[in-house]
Design an enzyme around this catalytic site. Structure first.
Site, PDB file in Angstrom:
ATOM      1  N   TYR A 178       0.900  -1.098  -0.150  1.00 26.00           N
ATOM      2  CA  TYR A 178       0.004  -0.061   0.002  1.00 26.00           C
ATOM      3  C   TYR A 178       0.938   1.057   0.104  1.00 26.00           C
ATOM      4  CZ  TYR A 178      -3.428   3.346   1.601  1.00 26.00           C
ATOM      5  OH  TYR A 178      -4.211   4.678   1.807  1.00 26.00           O
ATOM      6  N   ASP A 186       9.628   3.187   0.023  1.00 28.05           N
ATOM      7  CA  ASP A 186       8.618   3.875   0.878  1.00 28.05           C
ATOM      8  C   ASP A 186       8.686   3.285   2.115  1.00 28.05           C
ATOM      9  OD1 ASP A 186       6.087   4.750   1.614  1.00 28.05           O
ATOM     10  OD2 ASP A 186       5.044   4.011   0.504  1.00 28.05           O
ATOM     11  N   LYS A 236       4.108   9.409   8.465  1.00 29.56           N
ATOM     12  CA  LYS A 236       3.962   9.125   9.645  1.00 29.56           C
ATOM     13  C   LYS A 236       4.654   9.551  10.885  1.00 29.56           C
ATOM     14  CE  LYS A 236       1.517   4.960   8.083  1.00 29.56           C
ATOM     15  NZ  LYS A 236       0.116   4.855   8.408  1.00 29.56           N
TER      16      LYS A 236
HETATM   17  N1  PMP Z   1       2.880   4.304   2.197  1.00 27.79           N
HETATM   18  C1  PMP Z   1       2.770   3.536   3.180  1.00 27.79           C
HETATM   19  C2  PMP Z   1       3.512   2.196   3.170  1.00 27.79           C
HETATM   20  C3  PMP Z   1       1.879   3.352   3.991  1.00 27.79           C
HETATM   21  O1  PMP Z   1       1.818   2.253   4.895  1.00 27.79           O
HETATM   22  C4  PMP Z   1       0.868   4.694   4.134  1.00 27.79           C
HETATM   23  C5  PMP Z   1      -0.380   4.573   4.905  1.00 27.79           C
HETATM   24  N2  PMP Z   1      -0.732   3.531   5.549  1.00 27.79           N
HETATM   25  C6  PMP Z   1       0.905   5.538   2.997  1.00 27.79           C
HETATM   26  C7  PMP Z   1       2.066   5.191   2.170  1.00 27.79           C
HETATM   27  C8  PMP Z   1       0.081   6.608   2.922  1.00 27.79           C
HETATM   28  O2  PMP Z   1       0.335   7.510   4.103  1.00 27.79           O
HETATM   29  P1  PMP Z   1      -0.762   8.690   4.350  1.00 27.79           P
HETATM   30  O3  PMP Z   1      -2.145   7.828   5.058  1.00 27.79           O
HETATM   31  O4  PMP Z   1      -0.134   9.474   5.278  1.00 27.79           O
HETATM   32  O5  PMP Z   1      -1.218   9.281   3.345  1.00 27.79           O
END
Ligand code: PMP
Length: 445
Positions: A146, A249, A277
């Site tokens: 994700y 990521d 985060k």
């Molecule tokens: N990349 C990863 C690996 C994530 O786990 C998440 C959110 N869980 C995101 C991107 C997206 O981040 P945000 O919820 O701050 O938009």
């Protein structure tokens, strides 16, 4: 059981005909929480308090946004001080320079830094940058990863049924949302993760077409699935050899697995990295960073990246306070969170074994997930979809709530250990886990 959640129930009823699914994200509502979600009101250290005043040890920690726990005094002070001097200027600011310098010192390849607000935005920008820099259209993402809710990556990031897995020939490609731009996914190639051969074939099938490979360092949205030995290093080599950018990521893993994230922990050398985060310590701060030559393509709006709230002052003040805390005494915070996580993980494993409950606890350092499964390990998206009992996990966590422990009820997410968690929290959680399992076994017999 004396615990009452009447106020949460009433608040949820107020949301009907007003909000959708009780709040502002599907993951916070009845989909995961059953009849109604708990409405949280206050957090302090490792503890969270709901609208009825019930106290919980929080192992969800804002989906990983709170590396120091709730309301850490240094962060609270930094936010208050910054707010009292003006919330936001949307100009260049010194705090931006300072936090960028801190990132460059911590994250190995962060030669240049750009701030954004959320992980989704950082990923969007990194992908555009990769396409702009290479002049190529396609990207590779992996099954079960994700990267936010942006159209180009909303494919195969939700679990699918066992039947879909069993009938798959080639990659599993399931669109995750209605309403996507019809063409958005035409240039997104989906490949199984932890499988270098599959990746090699995908690259060979699209010569000179692929701008970037984007991967999580540790799969964190399908339970927690670590990379196979030398897989990420192999991915990096394949990318390099084919002129493809490697985007790591680290929205979840950044400032968590190690001060420099998976990049440092697994000794990787990505071209671009996305962070979010934990960076903002509760405030929406994200960033993407990487090799100077690539990041330079953003200059003069060449590859466009704007945003009224980019580099929010208050958020960056929180980030600075948090990064200082995490890195003081030679990054002692990381030793703490790894140690506490290890105690919690092994305690849970012991409890499951003692009771003959078919569950494993899988993860990397301070992020792990409990998976109800007969398997010894879950190694990829397909195994997760086929062999993990997500309902059993949800039942376990909703029962833990009754005994004062809060974790995500979504089997696809994970538990997170922070600097605020203590050995006493672990002991209380393990005692609660025993009670929850007793209650579940009692209800079933
Ligand atoms: N990349 C990863 C690996 C994530 O786990 C998440 C959110 N869980 C995101 C991107 C997206 O981040 P945000 O919820 O701050 O938009």
């Amino acid at each position: 059981m004396s615990r009452r959640t009447e106020k949460s129930k009433q608040l949820y009823q107020r949301t009907l005909n007003l909000l959708i699914e009780g709040g502002s994200s599907s993951s916070r509502g009845p989909l995961n929480y059953g009849e109604y979600p708990l409405f949280m009101q206050r957090g302090s250290g490792s503890r969270l308090y709901d609208a009825d005043g019930n106290e919980y040890i929080d192992w969800m920690m804002g989906f990983g946004a709170l590396p120091l726990g709730h309301a850490h005094p240094d962060v609270a002070r930094a936010i208050a001080d910054a707010a009292s001097n003006g919330a936001h200027f949307a100009t260049a600011t010194e705090i931006e320079v300072e936090v960028a310098e801190m990132l460059r010192a911590l994250v190995p390849n962060a030669e240049r830094v750009r701030f954004a607000n959320t992980g989704t935005e950082a990923v969007m920008a990194a992908l555009r940058l990769a396409r702009g820099y290479t002049g190529r259209p396609k990207i590779i993402k992996f099954e079960g990863h994700y990267h936010g809710w942006y159209d180009d990556v909303l494919v195969s990031s939700n679990p699918v049924t066992a039947t879909v897995v069993e009938q798959a020939s080639g990659s599993i490609r399931v669109v995750d949302s209605l309403g996507l731009n019809q063409h958005a996914l035409e240039d997104t190639i989906v490949v199984p993760w932890n499988d270098l051969e599959a990746l090699r074939r995908a690259i060979e099938n699209h010569p000179g077409q692929i701008a970037a490979i984007i991967t999580e360092g540790v799969m964190a949205n399908m339970g927690v699935i670590p990379p196979a030995e030398v897989y990420l290093q192999g991915l990096e080599k394949l990318a390099r050899r084919n002129g493809i950018l490697f985007i790591l990521d680290e929205t979840v893993t950044g400032f968590r697995i190690a001060p420099g994230g998976c990049q440092q922990y697994y000794k990787l050398s990505p071209d671009l990295v996305t962070l979010g985060k934990a960076l903002g310590c509760g405030l929406p701060v994200a960033a993407f960073a990487g090799r100077a030559e690539i990041m330079q393509a953003l200059a003069w709006g060449g590859v466009l990246h704007y945003g009224t709230h980019n580099a929010s002052r208050i958020g960056l003040h929180a980030a600075r306070a948090s990064l200082r805390k995490l890195t003081e005494n030679h990054c002692a915070a990381f030793q703490h969170i790894w140690r506490v996580a290890e105690r919690l993980r092994s305690g849970l494993v012991e409890i499951f074994q003692k009771r003959h409950v078919s569950a494993i606890v899988q993860g990397v350092g301070p992020m792990f997930q409990v998976m109800f499964t007969e398997r010894k390990a879950i190694r990829d998206f397909r195994e997760f979809c086929r062999y993990v009992d997500r309902k059993a996990y949800q039942r376990f966590v909703l029962k833990l709530f009754e005994f004062g422990v809060y974790a995500t009820p979504a089997a696809t997410l994970h538990w997170i250990v922070t600097l605020a968690h203590t050995d006493a929290d672990v002991d209380l959680t393990l005692a609660a886990a025993e009670k929850a399992l007793d209650a579940i076994a009692g209800a079933e017999s």
